[in-house]
Design an enzyme around this catalytic site. Structure first.
Site, PDB file in Angstrom:
ATOM      1  N   GLU A 102       0.165  -6.611  11.616  1.00 46.41           N
ATOM      2  CA  GLU A 102      -0.234  -5.724  12.714  1.00 46.41           C
ATOM      3  C   GLU A 102      -1.070  -6.527  13.714  1.00 46.41           C
ATOM      4  O   GLU A 102      -1.957  -7.289  13.320  1.00 46.41           O
ATOM      5  CB  GLU A 102      -1.065  -4.579  12.136  1.00 46.41           C
TER       6      GLU A 102
ATOM      7  N   LYS B  31       3.386   2.720  16.819  1.00 46.65           N
ATOM      8  CA  LYS B  31       2.734   3.407  15.709  1.00 46.65           C
ATOM      9  C   LYS B  31       2.596   4.891  16.015  1.00 46.65           C
ATOM     10  O   LYS B  31       2.132   5.280  17.074  1.00 46.65           O
ATOM     11  CB  LYS B  31       1.359   2.781  15.446  1.00 46.65           C
TER      12      LYS B  31
ATOM     13  N   CYS C 153       0.033  -0.479   9.302  1.00 44.81           N
ATOM     14  CA  CYS C 153      -1.239  -0.227   8.645  1.00 44.81           C
ATOM     15  C   CYS C 153      -1.074   0.863   7.588  1.00 44.81           C
ATOM     16  O   CYS C 153      -0.182   0.772   6.759  1.00 44.81           O
ATOM     17  CB  CYS C 153      -2.317   0.106   9.678  1.00 44.81           C
TER      18      CYS C 153
END
Length: 174
Positions: free
Chosen positions: A41, A102, A154
């Site tokens: 990430e 995301k 994540c």
């Protein structure tokens, strides 16, 4: 190849460290050729549009040594909208790119709840800007269409609904 540059978080976002991060990931890819390379990430601590010219092409050439693909994390967007994204660079003759933004953002880390109502909270966001969530799972063909991947960034992998939606959309790899 899962490649981790081990760049210290307290140094990562300093503008003067960008070149070092880029060199680290380039060298790691050079040392570990693979059909699929995955970087972390926000591996490259900048906005995609601000990467130096030629860098993505150089990374794509490294991935192409094994007819491979590269997935890496980076911030995308402009001065009004930012996203925590995964970019997939496809191997081949041209720079083919796919993007996942995301979907499940971290409160007070990637967005400020009620920032339009309680405007004083905007000061808590980096640069006063919150990330914008993506539209949901994205399935990206990789390996010349031999597999489909759906990135999770994540802690999104702990959100069972996102994983299930990605599999229902056709993902072979999460």
């Amino acid at each position: 190849a899962l490649l981790q540059g081990n760049v210290a978080q307290d140094l990562k976002w300093r503008p003067e460290k960008l070149d070092e991060s880029m060199r680290i990931y380039y060298q790691l890819m050079q040392d570990h050729p693979a059909q699929l390379t995955v970087l972390p990430e926000t591996a490259l601590p900048t906005v995609l549009s601000q990467l130096p010219g030629g860098y993505l092409e150089a990374m794509q050439r490294l991935a192409a040594r094994r007819n491979g693909d590269l997935l890496f994390g980076i911030v995308t967007g402009d001065r009004t909208r930012y996203a925590n994204s995964v970019i997939a660079l496809e191997s081949g003759d041209r720079l083919g790119m796919q993007q996942y933004d995301k979907n499940h953002l971290v409160p007070f880390g990637e967005f400020i709840p009620l920032d339009k109502t309680l405007t004083f909270l905007q000061r808590l966001a980096p640069a006063g800007v919150s990330c914008t969530p993506g539209a949901g799972p994205v399935v990206m063909p990789i390996a010349g269409g031999r597999a489909d991947v759906s990135p999770l960034i994540c802690f999104e992998d702990t959100v069972a609904g996102l994983s299930r939606a990605a599999v229902r959309a056709g993902a072979d790899i999460l």
